[in-house]
Structure formats: C-alpha cells, structure tokens
Design an enzyme around this catalytic site. Structure first.
Site, PDB file in Angstrom:
ATOM      1  N   HIS A 150       0.867  -1.172   0.000  1.00 41.75           N
ATOM      2  CA  HIS A 150       0.000   0.000   0.000  1.00 41.75           C
ATOM      3  C   HIS A 150       0.910   1.230   0.000  1.00 41.75           C
ATOM      4  CE1 HIS A 150      -2.959  -3.019   1.260  1.00 41.75           C
ATOM      5  NE2 HIS A 150      -3.854  -2.183   0.761  1.00 41.75           N
ATOM      6  N   GLU A 212      -5.431  -5.099  -6.918  1.00 39.06           N
ATOM      7  CA  GLU A 212      -6.801  -4.607  -7.121  1.00 39.06           C
ATOM      8  C   GLU A 212      -6.824  -3.377  -8.026  1.00 39.06           C
ATOM      9  OE1 GLU A 212      -8.392  -4.144  -3.187  1.00 39.06           O
ATOM     10  OE2 GLU A 212      -8.010  -6.238  -2.670  1.00 39.06           O
ATOM     11  N   TRP A 217     -10.075   2.532  -6.132  1.00 35.52           N
ATOM     12  CA  TRP A 217      -9.843   3.072  -4.789  1.00 35.52           C
ATOM     13  C   TRP A 217      -8.381   3.389  -4.498  1.00 35.52           C
ATOM     14  CZ3 TRP A 217     -12.882  -1.202  -5.845  1.00 35.52           C
ATOM     15  CH2 TRP A 217     -12.240  -2.448  -5.837  1.00 35.52           C
ATOM     16  N   TYR A 285     -13.974 -10.170  -1.898  1.00 36.91           N
ATOM     17  CA  TYR A 285     -14.606 -10.167  -0.578  1.00 36.91           C
ATOM     18  C   TYR A 285     -16.106 -10.299  -0.740  1.00 36.91           C
ATOM     19  CZ  TYR A 285     -10.183  -8.868   1.511  1.00 36.91           C
ATOM     20  OH  TYR A 285      -8.873  -8.880   1.933  1.00 36.91           O
ATOM     21  N   GLU A 320      -6.608 -12.606  -1.874  1.00 38.19           N
ATOM     22  CA  GLU A 320      -7.268 -11.982  -0.720  1.00 38.19           C
ATOM     23  C   GLU A 320      -8.721 -12.425  -0.709  1.00 38.19           C
ATOM     24  OE1 GLU A 320      -7.231  -7.833   0.400  1.00 38.19           O
ATOM     25  OE2 GLU A 320      -5.274  -7.549  -0.538  1.00 38.19           O
TER      26      GLU A 320
END
Length: 669
Positions: A150, A212, A217, A285, A320
C-alpha cells in the site's frame, strides 16, 4: 486491502516470439514431467537468477495445485483480538485452531511506520529491520511469506487512497517523482534482502504490488492511470528490484479484484506479461446480500484464473478473501466457501488463500477468535483435509530445481500506450533484457526507422520530434524494434497527441474528447464489476458520440463506472445527462461524492426513446448503506467540494441480466 470503505461502499513480444515463448513453456513442463528421478526440476520464473529456495517455493506451489489450499492471514503475528503485545508467537489463528497459517502476509506500510511492528517515530533503518524481522518470524513458524504494497501517493505525500496527481505517470522513468519511487523500492529491497535465516540464506517472499488495480480506490487503479502506464509500472518495479537492486528471493504476483464474470479479457487488460509475473492472483470479498451470488461469481472467476495460470505455467492463487458484511450473515461461511471452491475442478487448484488482518476495534475479525460466532465453522474449515495450515506443510523449500534461462525481451517504456503527449518533443525509451541489442530503432506510423542509443540508465533512448501536422491528427502509432541474437523483437503503442480543450465548468463528459477510441474512453473511468464501455455514433444527444454502457449482472447484482471531478459545483442546482434506457426493470443511480459523502439519485431504465434527465441536487440522498451520514444534505457547502461522479446500474426484479444503456452530455447545470 480488505474491507476498505471505498470497496464496501461503491458499488511483448509479438508474432514468432509469442509462439516461441509458448513452446518454451510446453517444453519446460514436458521436461519436468519426464525428468529422471533425482534430476533437478526445471522451473521458469521471472528471475532466472533466483535463489534455490525461491525456485523451490515456486515448484512447491505448482506441485501443490489440486492437492489442497494453503490458508493465509495478513499480520497474523502483529495484530489480533487475542493478544496485545506482539512477541512473534501469539496469533489469532493459533488461538482459534491450535496452528499457524500456512501463509503469512505483511505490507510495506511497516516501512513507513503505519503498521506495526514499524513505528511512526522509527528511523528508516529501524522500520526496514522491522519488516525483515516479520518475514523471519513467519518463516520460523513454518509458513510462506507474502508482501503486499500500500504505497503512499508520491505526488501529494498522502496515502494510497489519495487518487489525485496522476501518480503513475509521475513515477515512471522521466517523471518528476521517479526518484521518490526508486527510494521507496530501495527500502523494499533492503528489507527483503535482509530477511535471512540463521544460516544466512535469504527467505523467499511473494511480492504483490499494485493489487486490485481494476478498481478505482487506489492511485494505481482504473481511472487514475492507463493500462499502458500500469503495465510499464509493474515491469519497471520488477526490473528495478531484480536487475538494479539485485533482489533474488522474490516471486511476483499480479492480482486484480472481483468481479470479472469469468472473462479473461478484463483480467488480462493490465497484465504485465509472462516475463514479469509468477503468480496469477485474484482478490474478492463477500459483500453480497446473500452467499450464492458471490460464490457463483467467485468460482467462475477463480476457474478463469486457474485456466490462465495453467496455460502460462504460472501459479494460481486466491490472493485476498474475506466476509465483509457489517455483521455475520452466515454461520457456515467458511465451509460454504470451501465447498464451493472444492466442487469446481479448476477453482480447487488455487494454491493458497489468505484473508485480511485482524486489526481490532470496529474492523472485521477475518479470522474468528474464541467466542466469535464464526469460530466453530472456522474450526471445521481447519479440519477439512483440503485446507493446509503451517503444520501441514512438507518440503516447501526442498525441491532441487534449475532455472530455465529467460531469452531476450524488449518493451517500450515511454511513451506508454494511450499516453497523451502535448509537447513538441517526447523521449522514446526502450528496455532490452537480458542481452544487449545490435540495433534498436523507433518509427512513427510505419515511417523511417530512427536509431535509439543505449544510455547509462540502461535504456535505449532518443528524442522524438513531433511536427505540427502530426499533432493535429490527434494520435500516432509508435513502433520500436530491437535486433538481438539475429532476431527482431517488436513493440508498439498508440500515442495520443496534442492538447484537449477543457470541458466547460460543471461538465463531467461529452464523449467527444476520445477521438472515437473505445480504449481511451474506457481508460478514463474507474470500473466496478462486469461491463463494457464503447463510444456510440448512433445513440447520442449531440456531437459525434455518446457512451454505450453494456452491463452484465451474471456474476454481480450491480456494476458501476466513475470519474474524478475535483470541482466546485456550488453555483449549480442539478445534475443532467441524456439517457436511453433498455426497457428493462433494472435501475440506475447517479452518485456525487461531495465533501467525502456519497449522495445518490435513482432512476429507471424503462424508457428507450432517449431523453434528458435532470436530477435536482435537493433530491440526492446519502447512499443507503452510509448510516454515519444518514441525515447529510447535498448543500452548497458540500457542492463546493465535489471529488467524483459515479454511475451505477443495479439489477431489478425482472429476468434481464444483460443490456446496453446509452448516456451522453453529463454535466451540472
């Protein structure tokens, strides 16, 4: 990162070279299967100088496919509900089932002191040592280490959620913040190289940067960079760590986010290429109202990822996962997930599946702790013979292997595909690895080949002078060629040229600025779930083009696109657009993100004639899931701080799951 608010809340080589690479993969697999007992197993990975343990880890993960799935947990030894002070042994997973996870996940946020054991007041050396220590502790507990990244916004200095500044273009070679990115990678290199066993050997790590990226985001995500820029950023990262910094204990993972509807086109849109990826990952998720839609879409996508990995000689992984509802909705969630994956002959071949960290507080417990409602089911998940935890691992680093040498490759570094060049000159940069080239050239629109020279920075480069007549055409095809070992390697990019006139105040898009290029319009938007964007010359309000938004609810209940705005709309009273529905019972929502709050206005898709929709700002309501801002009003104060526009389509009560909606001239007025 799991459970981020934005995720919950918003909906080469060419020609003969490709054939040669495919043939090489086939020959490697054949050699591995037919090699005599005791003969080292040939493996083809990104780093053909990788350490023996790193090669053995790759071989183990390939060998493990279809025999069981390794369970993993992010920050298992540093955050938890069952301990407060990390000691390298305490673990929520161990407290739950008496064993450690098979995969330990860490993050580069440790280097910035934003996640422990890094500290905000720690020195650079101390935080580098902290990440190295985490990797050593995971290895000592018998597990495999992964590292996500990140990264901070290198333009603004803010965090990874700050999507302003077109960061990727600024940190690629030639960009104003390129040195900042190199300094960050230097710290990653030191931490990974410093993670060594007592005998001095480097511990293998699976590095998963820029995850991702098909979501919007993160600053490296869709709508904030182009596919071409992302591909080159991933390639640069690999080449810098491997070739410049000499890191040889890394495997490299690529991991877009759900949902992809089982379509490999979306997954491969930003794929850096087989030369730069060892592990094909996928994040997902459960955010659905019920388990079935999510599980169906998940299994379809995992099967697609496994199929692609098997074709390319890569390791497939479910990189994930987690249950992300505000409350536990299914007390058998873990076992239902496992059974769904096991039941599919392809999906069951994923090598490992890590869930996110137990950060505590109000955040999700992704691994249940004693007393948690999901603990009994997690115990059953652990007991299933198909799930592997640390105690189940055997011979992870034991295989005797030999690295298949990577032949020469070449790629165009700058300008990237669909990059807009507004100046009269641009620098063409080409990377050739591992061998040198006897001749490297570039040409424009098939014209005369011009030479590129090898510089001290390791790139073949040269100045491209762009005349006025060419800039007026709006785009050009740049082709580069390298002559290496008697073969010609080729790469190319479509480069957008010249300035684009800014839209009037309040406008989001008129769809005229993309010169009829479907790729360019798709690159301009963030994307959520399965759909296709193309320019429509037939269905529009004005000008030459409108937008055709083809949705697909097969794998998800909704889909969405978005665009950064960063504007003051306080002088306007409504949002307007032209819309042609598809006659279905499905619906849509206009969303304005203002002062950090997402306000929505819902509309139907029943009308097929094409009409103007005007949505007064006074009729926008906070998104229904946002209970924190349930009474918020889209007033002039908030309209002065508009940051994004989103357009969502959601499934209604009817049977229609696919359709096309046309929009044009989106603006505040």
């Amino acid at each position: 990162m799991a459970g981020s608010p934005l995720k919950r809340r918003t909906f080469v080589l060419l020609g003969a070279a490709v054939a040669a690479a495919a043939g090489a993969r086939t020959s490697v697999a054949a050699a591995a299967s037919s090699a005599p007992a005791g003969t080292p197993m040939p493996v083809r990975i990104v780093d053909d100088r990788a350490t023996p343990a790193t090669r053995a880890l790759f071989a183990y993960l390939k060998r493990q496919q279809g025999k069981g799935i390794l369970f993993g947990h992010q920050h298992d030894l540093t955050y938890g509900f069952t301990f407060t002070t990390p000691d390298g042994k305490a673990s929520d997973t161990r407290a739950a089932v008496g064993d450690y996870p098979a995969v330990f996940g860490w993050d580069t946020l440790i280097l910035d002191g934003d996640e422990r054991p890094g500290t905000e007041d720690g020195t650079e050396a101390e935080n580098i040592a902290a990440l190295s220590r985490c990797i050593r502790q995971g290895d000592a507990r018998g597990g495999i280490n992964t590292l996500s990244a990140h990264m901070p916004n290198f333009v603004t200095g803010k965090d990874f959620y700050d999507t302003t500044g077109r960061v990727v273009s600024q940190i690629l070679p030639g960009g104003a913040k390129h040195s900042y990115f190199n300094a960050f990678l230097d710290r990653v290199a030191k931490a990974v190289k410093g993670a060594r066993r007592p005998d001095g050997t480097a511990i293998p790590v699976i590095f998963r940067p820029f995850h991702e990226n098909n979501g919007g985001w993160f600053w490296w995500g869709a709508g904030h960079t182009t596919s071409g820029e992302f591909i080159e950023l991933f390639r640069y990262t690999v080449e810098y760590l491997r070739d410049t910094r000499g890191v040889h204990n890394l495997l490299y993972a690529y991991s877009p986010n759900s949902s992809l509807g089982g379509d490999p086109t979306g997954y491969l849109k930003t794929y850096p290429g087989d030369r730069f990826v060892d592990i094909l990952g996928y994040d997902s998720y459960d955010e659905a109202a019920g388990p079935t839609p999510w599980l169906d879409g998940l299994v379809r996508d995992l099967a697609m990822v496994v199929r692609l990995a098997n074709e390319r000689g890569k390791v497939p992984a479910f990189t994930e996962f987690g249950e992300s509802g505000t409350e536990v909705r299914d007390p058998q969630w873990f076992t239902r997930l496992l059974q769904a994956v096991k039941a599919d002959p392809l999906a069951r071949q994923v090598a490992y599946m890590p869930t996110w960290a137990n950060f505590g507080g109000t955040k999700r417990a992704y691994v249940p702790y004693p007393g948690h409602v999901l603990l009994p089911d997690f115990v059953r998940f652990h007991q299933d013979p198909y799930t592997l935890f640390a105690a189940d691992l055997r011979g992870v680093f034991a295989a005797r292997t030999t690295a298949v040498r990577n032949g020469p490759s070449m790629h165009l570094v700058t300008p990237t595909d669909r990059q807009r060049v507004t100046a009269a000159k641009s620098t063409v940069r080409v990377r050739v690895t591992p061998a040198g080239a006897s001749r490297v050239t570039y040409s424009v629109n098939g014209g005369r080949a011009r030479p590129l020279r090898l510089g001290a920075d390791g790139y073949y480069s040269g100045a491209w002078s762009i005349d006025t007549a060419l800039r007026k055409k709006g785009s050009a095809t740049l082709t580069v060629r390298a002559r290496v070992d008697g073969k010609t390697l080729t790469d190319s990019a479509v480069v957008l040229l010249g300035e684009v006139a800014p839209l009037p105040a309040g406008w989001v898009d008129d769809f005229e600025r993309y010169a009829g290029d479907d790729v360019a319009v798709s690159e301009a938007y963030t994307h959520l779930n399965t759909h296709t964007l193309t320019l429509s010359p037939d269905h529009k309000s004005s000008g030459s083009y409108g937008l055709a938004y083809a949705y697909d609810f097969t794998a998800a209940e909704f889909t969405g696109i978005g665009k950064s705005v960063l504007a003051d709309w306080s002088a306007f009273t409504s949002l307007a657009l032209w819309l042609r529905g598809d006659g279905s019972e499905n619906g849509g929502a206009l969303e304005i993100v203002a002062d950090g709050v997402q306000f929505q206005y819902r509309f139907a898709l029943a009308d097929t004639s094409g009409q103007e929709i005007r949505a007064p700002f006074s009729e926008f309501q906070p998104a229904p899931w946002d209970t924190t801002h349930a009474t918020a009003v889209l007033d002039t104060a908030r309209l002065a701080k508009v940051t994004a526009f989103n357009l969502y389509l959601g499934r209604g009560s009817g049977a229609v799951t696919k359709g096309i909606v046309y929009v044009d001239d989106i603006r505040a007025e």
